[in-house]
Design an enzyme around this catalytic site. Structure first.
Site, short mmCIF file in Angstrom:
data_model
loop_
_atom_site.label_atom_id
_atom_site.label_comp_id
_atom_site.label_asym_id
_atom_site.label_seq_id
_atom_site.Cartn_x
_atom_site.Cartn_y
_atom_site.Cartn_z
CE LYS A 273 84.43 46.24 56.51
NZ LYS A 273 83.03 45.84 56.73
CB SER B 141 87.23 47.60 59.60
OG SER B 141 88.54 47.23 59.98
CE1 TYR C 180 87.13 44.19 55.52
CE2 TYR C 180 88.93 45.11 56.82
CZ TYR C 180 87.67 44.53 56.75
OH TYR C 180 86.96 44.30 57.91
N1 LIG Z 1 86.83 39.95 62.81
C1 LIG Z 1 87.46 41.12 62.77
O1 LIG Z 1 88.61 41.27 63.26
C2 LIG Z 1 86.80 42.33 62.16
C3 LIG Z 1 87.35 43.59 62.44
C4 LIG Z 1 86.74 44.72 61.88
C5 LIG Z 1 85.61 44.58 61.09
N2 LIG Z 1 85.10 43.34 60.84
C6 LIG Z 1 83.90 43.27 60.01
O2 LIG Z 1 82.89 42.57 60.73
C7 LIG Z 1 81.99 41.97 59.79
C8 LIG Z 1 81.75 40.53 60.19
O3 LIG Z 1 82.98 39.84 60.19
P1 LIG Z 1 83.27 38.56 61.11
O4 LIG Z 1 84.63 38.73 61.64
O5 LIG Z 1 82.13 38.32 62.03
O6 LIG Z 1 83.32 37.41 59.97
P2 LIG Z 1 82.94 35.86 60.01
O7 LIG Z 1 83.05 35.31 61.39
O8 LIG Z 1 83.73 35.25 58.92
O9 LIG Z 1 81.38 35.86 59.63
C9 LIG Z 1 80.97 36.38 58.41
C10 LIG Z 1 79.50 36.11 58.22
O10 LIG Z 1 79.08 36.72 57.00
C11 LIG Z 1 78.63 35.71 56.07
N3 LIG Z 1 79.08 36.13 54.74
C12 LIG Z 1 80.35 36.22 54.28
N4 LIG Z 1 80.37 36.66 53.02
C13 LIG Z 1 79.08 36.86 52.66
C14 LIG Z 1 78.43 37.30 51.47
N5 LIG Z 1 79.14 37.63 50.38
N6 LIG Z 1 77.09 37.38 51.47
C15 LIG Z 1 76.36 37.05 52.57
N7 LIG Z 1 76.91 36.61 53.71
C16 LIG Z 1 78.24 36.53 53.76
C17 LIG Z 1 79.25 34.42 56.59
O11 LIG Z 1 78.54 33.25 56.22
P3 LIG Z 1 78.83 32.50 54.79
O12 LIG Z 1 80.31 32.33 54.69
O13 LIG Z 1 78.06 31.23 54.88
O14 LIG Z 1 78.28 33.43 53.77
C18 LIG Z 1 79.16 34.64 58.10
O15 LIG Z 1 77.86 34.42 58.57
C19 LIG Z 1 82.61 42.20 58.42
O16 LIG Z 1 82.01 43.32 57.80
C20 LIG Z 1 84.07 42.50 58.72
O17 LIG Z 1 84.65 43.29 57.71
C21 LIG Z 1 85.65 42.21 61.36
#
Ligand SMILES: NC(=O)c1ccc[n+]([C@@H]2O[C@H](COP(=O)([O-])OP(=O)(O)OC[C@H]3O[C@@H](n4cnc5c(N)ncnc54)[C@H](OP(=O)(O)O)[C@@H]3O)[C@@H](O)[C@H]2O)c1
Length: 251
Positions: free
Chosen positions: A160, A143, A156
């Protein structure tokens, strides 16, 4: 699906994407399938995973569990051995951020959990994938929070930053056989980031030279590139995906 060129870079390969029932992980899985690959997804909630697999079709399968649970990881690799007998690519996408506030007020149990899931589990998935015969490449989802100060979500950001350095360490250790890269997205419109943009999207978008927030497909394209042979001479890199927010113009 962002694959207008008809690319088939994943034909004949098997990929594991963690945290992939929705959001960025799902978009990565969707892209891999669109390019001819087979994909195994994980997430905690079984029903959401079943829906995701239905959407992706017969090239997809899933195992439900927590990313930081060793028994779950063992179940996933047993499934991969049974169903596919090979593993080419790993995407360490699962990441959590359960707290908001200053480091001074941070609950140490929450801090430990963030580091367990975001950092140690990323390492553990990698180690288990190598034991399972991982053949080609890894992408870790970091991130922009790990590339500078990130007020309110500082630990967080620390986690990262560790993922970015872990990418360097693993790229060094696993070369020349396995390439290891990372992506560092800014705000992507998913459930995870909803609190950062809901109700004020145009205001938040104004900070981005490309004049909008990211969507999951904006991350899936670069991840597919890094996983594929198009990136055959790239390892240890973190690609920032931020709509130009880091350009730093003085206007
Ligand atoms: N969205 C952003 O702005 C952003 C920016 C930078 C980086 N990221 C990174 O991108 C990645 C994905 O984020 P996202 O935005 O796509 O999130 P999201 O839409 O909330 O999706 C998260 C996914 O991970 C699963 N999950 C969550 N906690 C888990 C755990 N402890 N064990 C196994 N599965 C788990 C969730 O399903 P369940 O809840 O059913 O487990 C879901 O499938 C993360 O690493 C996040 O830090 C996101």
């Amino acid at each position: 699906m962002g694959n207008d060129a008809g690319l088939r870079r994943f034909a004949g390969t098997v990929s594991l994407v963690t945290g992939a029932s929705r959001g960025i992980g799902f978009a990565i899985a969707e892209r891999i399938v669109a390019e001819g690959g087979e994909v195994v997804l994980t997430a905690r909630t079984a029903e959401a995973l079943t829906e995701a697999v239905e959407q992706l079709g017969p090239a997809a399968s899933a195992v439900a569990g927590r990313a930081d649970d060793a028994d779950h990881r063992a179940e996933v690799f047993a499934h991969i051995a049974r169903a596919h007998g090979r593993l080419d690519h790993l995407v360490n996408n699962t990441g959590i951020n359960p707290v908001y506030g200053t480091l001074a007020a941070l609950d140490v149990a929450a801090a430990r959990k963030i580091l367990e899931v975001n950092v140690l589990a990323t390492l553990e998935w990698t180690r288990a994938a190598l034991t399972a015969g991982l053949a080609r490449s890894i992408v870790n989802v970091a991130s922009v929070a790990g590339q500078g100060a990130s007020p309110g979500i500082a630990l967080y950001g620390v986690s990262k930053a560790a993922v970015i350095n872990l990418t360097l360490q693993l790229a060094d250790e696993l070369a020349p056989g396995i390439r290891v890269n990372a992506v560092a997205p800014a705000v992507i419109k998913t459930d995870f980031a909803r609190a950062l943009f809901e109700g004020r999207e145009s205001e938040v978008s104004a900070a981005y030279p490309l004049a909008r927030l990211g969507v999951p497909a904006d991350v899936a394209g670069p991840v597919a590139f890094l996983l594929s042979e198009d990136a055959a001479w790239i390892t240890g890199q973190t690609i920032t995906i931020d709509g130009g927010a880091g350009i730093g113009g003085l206007a």
